[in-house]
Every structure is written in C-alpha cells, then in structure tokens.
Design a protein around this motif. Structure first.
Motif, mmCIF file in Angstrom:
data_model
loop_
_atom_site.group_PDB
_atom_site.id
_atom_site.type_symbol
_atom_site.label_atom_id
_atom_site.label_comp_id
_atom_site.label_asym_id
_atom_site.label_seq_id
_atom_site.Cartn_x
_atom_site.Cartn_y
_atom_site.Cartn_z
ATOM 1 N N ASN A 79 0.844 -1.186 0.000
ATOM 2 C CA ASN A 79 0.000 0.000 0.000
ATOM 3 C C ASN A 79 0.883 1.241 0.000
ATOM 4 O OD1 ASN A 79 -2.525 -1.334 0.196
ATOM 5 N ND2 ASN A 79 -1.917 -1.980 2.242
ATOM 6 N N ASP A 114 -2.799 5.052 2.628
ATOM 7 C CA ASP A 114 -3.647 3.989 3.187
ATOM 8 C C ASP A 114 -3.355 3.735 4.659
ATOM 9 O OD1 ASP A 114 -2.827 2.762 0.105
ATOM 10 O OD2 ASP A 114 -4.947 3.120 0.654
ATOM 11 N N LEU A 145 -2.990 4.077 8.730
ATOM 12 C CA LEU A 145 -3.900 4.590 9.760
ATOM 13 C C LEU A 145 -3.222 5.740 10.515
ATOM 14 C CD1 LEU A 145 -4.969 1.119 11.210
ATOM 15 C CD2 LEU A 145 -6.317 2.572 9.659
ATOM 16 N N VAL A 190 -10.285 2.678 12.842
ATOM 17 C CA VAL A 190 -10.886 1.341 12.633
ATOM 18 C C VAL A 190 -12.068 1.192 13.598
ATOM 19 C CG1 VAL A 190 -10.468 -1.160 12.562
ATOM 20 C CG2 VAL A 190 -8.582 0.431 12.095
ATOM 21 N N ASN A 233 0.145 -0.560 10.794
ATOM 22 C CA ASN A 233 0.641 0.180 9.628
ATOM 23 C C ASN A 233 1.760 -0.562 8.904
ATOM 24 O OD1 ASN A 233 -1.120 2.355 9.431
ATOM 25 N ND2 ASN A 233 -0.030 3.520 10.997
ATOM 26 N N ILE A 246 -0.101 -3.047 6.863
ATOM 27 C CA ILE A 246 -0.791 -2.385 5.737
ATOM 28 C C ILE A 246 0.228 -2.002 4.659
ATOM 29 C CG2 ILE A 246 -2.064 -0.286 5.067
ATOM 30 C CD1 ILE A 246 -3.434 -0.470 7.870
ATOM 31 N N LYS A 248 -9.022 -6.417 5.508
ATOM 32 C CA LYS A 248 -9.536 -5.728 4.302
ATOM 33 C C LYS A 248 -8.718 -4.483 3.985
ATOM 34 C CE LYS A 248 -13.221 -2.885 6.388
ATOM 35 N NZ LYS A 248 -14.661 -2.812 6.653
ATOM 36 N N ARG A 249 -7.860 -4.060 4.945
ATOM 37 C CA ARG A 249 -6.980 -2.906 4.676
ATOM 38 C C ARG A 249 -5.659 -3.301 4.024
ATOM 39 N NH1 ARG A 249 -10.391 -1.129 8.475
ATOM 40 N NH2 ARG A 249 -10.804 1.100 8.568
#
Ligand SMILES: Nc1nc2c(ncn2[C@@H]2O[C@H](COP(=O)(O)O)[C@@H](O)[C@H]2O)c(=O)[nH]1
Ligand SMILES: [Mg+2]
Length: 302
Positions: A5, A9, A11, A17, A38, A41, A299-300
C-alpha cells in the motif's frame, strides 16, 4: 503488481478502525498496535501469513443460546459408536483439567505439568478404539454453525489473496479436518498442525502421531520442518489468533517475522483473566462471537 500500500492507506489512529472501538475490545498499547497495523498495511497481503487456533477461536466458545461449543476432542466423544466408558472418563478428565487450563492465578509452568498429565491420559484412553471416520464427518457438519461469524469471509479473503492460513490446534486433528471440510474451509492454502491419530491397518487407534501438542507448547517445536514453514519463509508479518494464553506463543518459532499481531478471544473466566491476556495479546476480544476485528484489519491489506 506489488500488493504494497502507499502512505495514504496508513492509519493515523486506532480510532480509524471502528471495529476496534467497541467496549468489549481491549488494547493494552495503542501506539504499538498502530505501528504493527501500519507495518502490515504498508507491506500488504503478499508478506502476510495467518496463524490461528481452532477450538474456541475459529469455533465459538458458546452459541447465542449459551450452549457450550464442542472442542475437537468433544466432537470425537460425541460419535455414537464410541463406548460409554470412554465418554464417561473423557468427561471426567475434562472436568478436572479444563478449569486448570483457564485458571487465572496458576503459573503457566504449573499449568503445563497438568496439561501434560491430561494429554497423556486422554491419548491413552483413545487406544484400542476403532476410528469412527464417517460418524466424525457427520459431527463435523453439525459444527458448521459453531464457527464464529466471519470465518468464511476470512477464509475466502485469504484464498483470494493467496495468504497461507495455519490452523494450529492442541485438539484432535481428525476432528479439526472434519469440521473444516464440512464448512468448505479446508482449501489448498489452509494447513493444519495438530494431534493426529496413529492407527493400524484395521483403523484401530494405537496412539497419537509424533510429539504431543498441548495448549502450552504450541510453538516452533511443532512448526519447524513442516510443509507450512517452507511456504511462509518470505512472509514476515503474522496475524495470530487464539483463545488460550498459550496460543500467544504460536509464532515464536518464526525467527524471520517482523510483526506478529496477536488477537486473543477471551471467553472463559474473562474478568479474572483479562490482565493476563492483556500481557500477551495486542488486542483482547471479550465474549466476541465474530471475526469482525480480524476481517476489518485484513480488508486494509491490499
Ligand atoms: N474434551 C477434551 N478437550 C480437550 C482435551 N484436550 C484438550 N482439550 C481442549 O481442546 C482445546 C485445544 O485445542 P485448540 O484448538 O484450542 O488448541 C483446548 O481448549 C482444550 O481445553 C481432551 O482430552 N478432552
Ligand atoms: Mg483454543
């Protein structure tokens, strides 16, 4: 295309969340969790593996009506052809050792001694019985409704993204396979490490294959030199899920891992055990019937 990502994207806060902001969700260190999330992600799903316990993690602790969910050993016990004297002794042992397993005060060292006694007695009890293959499969179909809501979503997501899933169980391997098969969760990317039965040519149980896996030795001893270990050499981020304190150590043998994000499902003896779980897990879900939190994290990961 890389699954990584980009910065947008990531956090900015755990509050980003919503599923992590429920009253039954306990987070001992929000900063550390934000860092782990993170990193996962940023690296994306191509660097991820999922390691999950089976009994009371993929399956619930209790159903909505309060009924306890069978463990994988309990599934075997429910097979009609299993002799009553086995069932009586099995229940007697479980009634002695299950409270010890969830005792909030006893040390893990002390608990381990009792778990070894339990497993040795339980495995000895199995010897000499015919393996009830079809009966166990029938019980497996009854277990489909006992999975936490959202397990199917997690399995299909991991299939789509080709993220390996290790189901690491101190239960009875044949029962774990039966329940996963019945729910169509036993897909090629899902591997199971557990206590599997040793049988003779007439399907009579002679013992357990290999070393005993109990709730307090689920670590590298059972994973190294397996097909799963070679599958995940390049995957250095782990989403770990368990219901027992001992499950928090399931990824200890993965020296190549950077991040191990540990989710604990606390459903037995919750209040007195909460601090013990907060010491071992990054996220503790109390009396949680779903996989909403793990799925919100996955899903992230693009
Ligand atoms: N009824 C029995 N339950 C047992 C026995 N040995 C262990 N257990 C339970 O299984 C799970 C371990 O499986 P896991 O997938 O959670 O690792 C644990 O909750 C134990 O209580 C047994 O002999 N009989
Ligand atoms: Mg469990």
């Amino acid at each position: 295309m890389s699954s990584q990502n980009n910065e947008t994207d990531l956090l900015k806060s755990i509050d980003d969340v919503p599923e992590l902001n429920k009253e039954n969700v306990h987070i001992p260190n929000k900063e550390e969790l934000l860092h782990k999330l993170n990193k996962m992600i940023k690296d994306g799903h191509s660097k991820l593996q999922i390691v999950t316990d089976f009994d009371h993690t993929l399956t619930r602790h209790t159903m909505d009506n309060g009924k306890s969910v069978l463990t994988s050993f309990g599934m075997f016990r429910e097979c009609p052809s299993i002799p009553q004297d086995y069932k009586d002794e099995e229940i007697r042992l479980a009634s002695i050792y299950k409270p010890i397993e969830v005792d909030p005060v006893m040390s893990i060292e002390e608990k381990t001694k009792h778990m070894i006694d339990w497993y040795q007695a339980a495995h000895k009890l199995l010897q000499g019985m015919k393996f009830p293959k079809q009966e166990l499969m029938d019980i497996g179909y009854k277990m489909v409704e006992c999975f936490r809501r959202g397990v199917q979503e997690l399995i299909l997501w991991s299939q789509r993204q080709q993220v390996p899933v290790l189901v690491f169980s101190a239960g009875l391997g044949e029962s774990v396979l039966a329940a996963l098969k019945a729910a169509d969760f036993l897909l090629p990317h899902v591997k199971v490490i557990s206590n599997f039965l040793a049988m003779d040519e007439s399907d009579t149980i002679v013992g357990i294959k290999g070393e005993v896996i109990h709730t307090y030795n689920k670590n590298e001893a059972a994973i190294k030199d397996t097909e799963y270990f070679s599958l995940v050499r390049t995957r250095h981020n782990v989403l770990l899920m368990g219901d027992n304190i001992g499950d928090a150590g399931m990824a200890e043998g993965m020296d190549h891992c950077d991040v191990v994000l540990k989710i604990g499902f606390l459903g037995r003896n919750a209040r007195p055990n909460l601090q013990n779980y907060l010491n071992k897990f990054d996220i503790v879900l109390v009396d949680e019937p779903t996989m909403d939190v793990p799925n919100a994290i996955l899903k992230r990961l693009l």
